[in-house]
Motif scaffolding. Structure first.
Motif, PDB file in Angstrom:
ATOM      1  N   ALA A 101      11.658  30.589  63.101  1.00  0.00           N
ATOM      2  CA  ALA A 101      12.078  29.878  61.896  1.00  0.00           C
ATOM      3  C   ALA A 101      10.857  29.427  61.123  1.00  0.00           C
ATOM      4  O   ALA A 101       9.859  29.000  61.707  1.00  0.00           O
ATOM      5  CB  ALA A 101      12.953  28.685  62.263  1.00  0.00           C
ATOM      6  N   ILE A 102      10.943  29.551  59.805  1.00  0.00           N
ATOM      7  CA  ILE A 102       9.850  29.123  58.934  1.00  0.00           C
ATOM      8  C   ILE A 102      10.302  27.861  58.216  1.00  0.00           C
ATOM      9  O   ILE A 102      11.097  27.914  57.279  1.00  0.00           O
ATOM     10  CB  ILE A 102       9.487  30.219  57.916  1.00  0.00           C
ATOM     11  N   ALA A 103       9.830  26.734  58.699  1.00  0.00           N
ATOM     12  CA  ALA A 103      10.236  25.457  58.125  1.00  0.00           C
ATOM     13  C   ALA A 103       9.413  25.144  56.881  1.00  0.00           C
ATOM     14  O   ALA A 103       8.195  25.333  56.875  1.00  0.00           O
ATOM     15  CB  ALA A 103      10.064  24.347  59.159  1.00  0.00           C
ATOM     16  N   PRO A 104      10.057  24.662  55.827  1.00  0.00           N
ATOM     17  CA  PRO A 104       9.287  24.275  54.646  1.00  0.00           C
ATOM     18  C   PRO A 104       8.530  22.973  54.890  1.00  0.00           C
ATOM     19  O   PRO A 104       8.928  22.155  55.711  1.00  0.00           O
ATOM     20  CB  PRO A 104      10.369  24.074  53.581  1.00  0.00           C
ATOM     21  N   SER A 105       7.437  22.821  54.186  1.00  0.00           N
ATOM     22  CA  SER A 105       6.662  21.575  54.220  1.00  0.00           C
ATOM     23  C   SER A 105       6.347  21.201  52.781  1.00  0.00           C
ATOM     24  O   SER A 105       6.610  21.960  51.843  1.00  0.00           O
ATOM     25  CB  SER A 105       5.363  21.783  55.004  1.00  0.00           C
ATOM     26  N   GLU A 106       5.789  20.031  52.595  1.00  0.00           N
ATOM     27  CA  GLU A 106       5.415  19.608  51.243  1.00  0.00           C
ATOM     28  C   GLU A 106       4.398  20.572  50.644  1.00  0.00           C
ATOM     29  O   GLU A 106       4.310  20.721  49.429  1.00  0.00           O
ATOM     30  CB  GLU A 106       4.836  18.190  51.277  1.00  0.00           C
ATOM     31  N   GLU A 107       3.631  21.246  51.502  1.00  0.00           N
ATOM     32  CA  GLU A 107       2.592  22.172  51.031  1.00  0.00           C
ATOM     33  C   GLU A 107       3.162  23.546  50.664  1.00  0.00           C
ATOM     34  O   GLU A 107       2.575  24.276  49.875  1.00  0.00           O
ATOM     35  CB  GLU A 107       1.506  22.363  52.099  1.00  0.00           C
ATOM     36  N   THR A 108       4.314  23.917  51.238  1.00  0.00           N
ATOM     37  CA  THR A 108       4.866  25.257  50.992  1.00  0.00           C
ATOM     38  C   THR A 108       6.133  25.237  50.142  1.00  0.00           C
ATOM     39  O   THR A 108       6.555  26.283  49.648  1.00  0.00           O
ATOM     40  CB  THR A 108       5.192  25.971  52.322  1.00  0.00           C
ATOM     41  N   TYR A 109       6.755  24.085  49.974  1.00  0.00           N
ATOM     42  CA  TYR A 109       7.992  23.986  49.203  1.00  0.00           C
ATOM     43  C   TYR A 109       7.640  23.980  47.715  1.00  0.00           C
ATOM     44  O   TYR A 109       7.192  22.981  47.172  1.00  0.00           O
ATOM     45  CB  TYR A 109       8.735  22.706  49.582  1.00  0.00           C
ATOM     46  N   ILE A 110       7.822  25.135  47.066  1.00  0.00           N
ATOM     47  CA  ILE A 110       7.431  25.245  45.657  1.00  0.00           C
ATOM     48  C   ILE A 110       8.433  24.527  44.769  1.00  0.00           C
ATOM     49  O   ILE A 110       8.075  23.663  43.970  1.00  0.00           O
ATOM     50  CB  ILE A 110       7.333  26.725  45.223  1.00  0.00           C
ATOM     51  N   THR A 111       9.700  24.919  44.903  1.00  0.00           N
ATOM     52  CA  THR A 111      10.739  24.299  44.082  1.00  0.00           C
ATOM     53  C   THR A 111      12.110  24.647  44.641  1.00  0.00           C
ATOM     54  O   THR A 111      12.293  25.668  45.304  1.00  0.00           O
ATOM     55  CB  THR A 111      10.670  24.778  42.619  1.00  0.00           C
ATOM     56  N   THR A 112      13.056  23.787  44.385  1.00  0.00           N
ATOM     57  CA  THR A 112      14.447  24.130  44.640  1.00  0.00           C
ATOM     58  C   THR A 112      14.809  25.289  43.716  1.00  0.00           C
ATOM     59  O   THR A 112      14.417  25.304  42.551  1.00  0.00           O
ATOM     60  CB  THR A 112      15.352  22.918  44.343  1.00  0.00           C
ATOM     61  N   PHE A 113      15.561  26.270  44.231  1.00  0.00           N
ATOM     62  CA  PHE A 113      15.847  27.442  43.412  1.00  0.00           C
ATOM     63  C   PHE A 113      17.284  27.470  42.900  1.00  0.00           C
ATOM     64  O   PHE A 113      17.521  27.750  41.739  1.00  0.00           O
ATOM     65  CB  PHE A 113      15.526  28.721  44.186  1.00  0.00           C
ATOM     66  N   PHE A 114      18.259  27.189  43.760  1.00  0.00           N
ATOM     67  CA  PHE A 114      19.627  27.060  43.266  1.00  0.00           C
ATOM     68  C   PHE A 114      20.516  26.440  44.333  1.00  0.00           C
ATOM     69  O   PHE A 114      20.163  26.353  45.500  1.00  0.00           O
ATOM     70  CB  PHE A 114      20.218  28.415  42.828  1.00  0.00           C
TER      71      PHE A 114
END
Length: 305
Positions: A101-114
């Motif tokens: 699993a690839i968990a998002p982080s503040e460094e990798t979370y670009i934007t909410t998409f939909f």
């Protein structure tokens, strides 16, 4: 001669600076689109549209099909070109069950998409709704001991337990890899029902009737009204863009480019509008981000590995 030599040197130096600056500008505009799912689902379709939109915005953008979580991790761990992929709560929960699993982080979370509703669909010939739009699911299920449901192969077990209890009918899953394959299963008559994301593919198909959805869609019955005791009556698909080898100083630029695609690109905008998606730039303005993703992932079973 000395003056001419100095002039040539100056011109050469100026040319080198210009070329260097141009090279830096070109490198800064590289942004590839990774698709870690199949080529038959909406992730691939959306990826192609985004790649075309980014190219139109002046980016050097290529499609990268990794095809799985493991391959995506391997690819991201290499010194690759800056890229991103779309992920979601359901995809994360599925990957987690597969031990990758690839968990998002503040460094990798670009934007909410939909945010997208889920839908329950069947063939129009089954006449689950009448001319007034009233759902007659009980009539459709009457006398049946079992109904088959086209589902995602990686979704958690027990998803339809609440429906079985409500209707006294076994809901038997027929699992497919990719939402496109799920729809084909319904159209081929291999299943009675289809549980899927509500998109233009289902909306525009003349043979399909999506008679209920999880969110607020005008003219559609809601899961929460038809299936009040179902624990998944409010479930939807929360998607975000995950950065891969994108420098921190480029994250805002990439975010702006993706928002531009949602707002202005005809294909992306129309796809979201016609599928009744809530686009990411709207959610982002409301501060809906990584915390909402984790809530959605837990709905899809990430908290119950």
């Amino acid at each position: 001669m000395k003056k001419i030599s100095k002039l040539i040197s100056a011109l050469t130096m100026a040319s080198m600076i210009v070329l260097s600056t141009a090279g830096m500008t070109q490198a800064a505009k590289v942004l590839d689109v990774i698709v870690k799912g199949s080529k038959t689902g909406n992730s691939w379709k959306m990826g192609v549209m985004l790649q075309e939109s980014l190219t139109a915005q002046g980016y050097d953008s290529e499609m990268v099909h990794t095809g799985s979580c493991v391959n995506t991790v391997d690819y991201s761990n290499k010194p690759t070109r800056p890229a991103f992929f779309l992920s979601s709560g359901s995809a994360y929960a599925s990957d987690l069950r597969g031990e990758c699993a690839i968990a998002p982080s503040e460094e990798t979370y670009i934007t909410t998409f939909f945010y997208r509703s889920q839908a329950m669909c069947t063939l129009k010939d089954n006449k689950v709704t009448n001319i007034f739009g009233k759902v007659k699911l009980e009539k459709f299920l009457k006398g049946k001991k079992r109904v088959t449901v086209a589902s995602g192969a990686s979704w958690p077990d027990g998803m339809f337990d609440g429906l079985e209890k409500q209707f006294g009918v076994d809901f038997v899953r027929v699992n497919y890899k990719g939402s496109g394959s799920q729809l084909k299963g319904l159209l081929a008559g291999d299943t009675d029902l289809l549980f899927t994301g509500y998109t233009t593919r289902e909306i525009n198909n003349p043979d399909v009737n999506c008679f209920a959805v999880s969110g607020d869609v005008e003219g559609k019955a809601k899961f929460s009204d038809l299936f009040p005791d179902w624990n998944l009556s409010t479930i939807g698909e929360f998607s975000y863009a995950h950065g891969s080898n994108i420098p921190a100083n480029r994250m805002e630029e990439v975010k702006a480019a993706l928002h531009e695609s949602m707002k202005m690109d005809g294909k992306v905008k129309d796809f979201m509008t016609n599928s009744k998606y809530t686009p990411g730039y709207v959610l982002d303005k409301k501060g809906i981000g990584i915390n909402a993703f984790w809530t959605n992932a837990n709905q899809w079973g990430a908290g119950n590995k």
